[in-house]
Design an enzyme around this catalytic site. Sequence first.
Site, PDB file in Angstrom:
ATOM      1  N   CYS A   1      42.370  46.153  -0.163  1.00  0.00           N
ATOM      2  CA  CYS A   1      40.937  46.265  -0.421  1.00  0.00           C
ATOM      3  C   CYS A   1      40.685  46.697  -1.857  1.00  0.00           C
ATOM      4  CB  CYS A   1      40.310  47.282   0.526  1.00  0.00           C
ATOM      5  SG  CYS A   1      40.618  46.953   2.260  1.00  0.00           S
TER       6      CYS A   1
ATOM      7  N   GLY B   1      44.178  50.225   8.223  1.00  0.00           N
ATOM      8  CA  GLY B   1      44.782  48.908   8.332  1.00  0.00           C
ATOM      9  C   GLY B   1      44.486  48.005   7.159  1.00  0.00           C
ATOM     10  N   CYS B   2      43.948  48.540   6.071  1.00  0.00           N
ATOM     11  CA  CYS B   2      43.614  47.721   4.913  1.00  0.00           C
ATOM     12  C   CYS B   2      44.551  48.074   3.780  1.00  0.00           C
ATOM     13  CB  CYS B   2      42.172  47.979   4.494  1.00  0.00           C
ATOM     14  SG  CYS B   2      41.676  47.050   3.049  1.00  0.00           S
ATOM     15  N   GLY B   3      45.215  47.090   3.219  1.00  0.00           N
ATOM     16  CA  GLY B   3      46.176  47.378   2.176  1.00  0.00           C
ATOM     17  C   GLY B   3      45.809  46.819   0.825  1.00  0.00           C
TER      18      GLY B   3
END
Length: 284
Positions: free
Chosen positions: A126, A122-124
Amino acid sequence: MEPMPRFCGPAEEFAHASHRTRAVERWQHGREVHALDQVAEEVPVAMVYNGISHAVMLATPAGLEAFGLGFSLAEGILKHKRELYDTEIVQRRDGIELHMTIAQERFVELKSRRRNLAGRTGCGLCGTESLQQVMRPTAPVESGLSLHPHAVHAALAGLPGYQSLQALTGAAHAAAWVSPAGVILHCEEDIGRHNALDKLIGTLAHHDADIRDGFVIVTSRASYEMVQKCATRGIAVLIAVSAPTSFAIDLAQQSGMTLAGFARGGSHVVYTHSHRLIEPQEKQ
């Protein structure tokens, strides 16, 4: 356009590498039950370009060639699929490496960006080093696509039949490519919403799909980077089952994209460029 083959589809076509069976203790109807459960796989996947590791994402280990190509295109590392010469999937003890050989011009540009992502589910964004890298310019989306809302909701109603991993584990997002008539032509699943969209973009590029003749549905919120990935590829319509963010709405407005959210239960909310979602006027 004919439906595309492979990847995500009905349960009998499901890739077993995407999940694992685990023994669990389930509390059910007031008592403990010993059972087997299907759990989504989550592994580190390193994007390695011309021998240099650039990004590590936690992802579902299926559709990895599409993932590598889609990530490269959506992140602006490549401009066209032909700039990716080769992809080798290397299994390591602690994860998977995607060794991609890309055009030298693109590799020089990549090194100059000095970008090093440390991706989490869910991290785009980072690890992005500067605001300029976040605000990557995108060309205006050009499309004469016109959709009836019924087509959107027909696709939403049919989407669960393409979500094999979600049905088994309850832990996956999906990104689907849909015809203007509401027919799902392709679907990708992954534990990460960005990953699912990258895999879809990679598959569309691999099959030379006409991105002017279809739209994307995602089973998640529509954040800035999801809009950015679509805008980078010239996709004109993004439909999300959950909410968009204000940053995403701003980018969609600037890019000329149609962005809709809360698409479920026969309703949706259009936030930008609503002219592509047209409800025919009833006769008086």
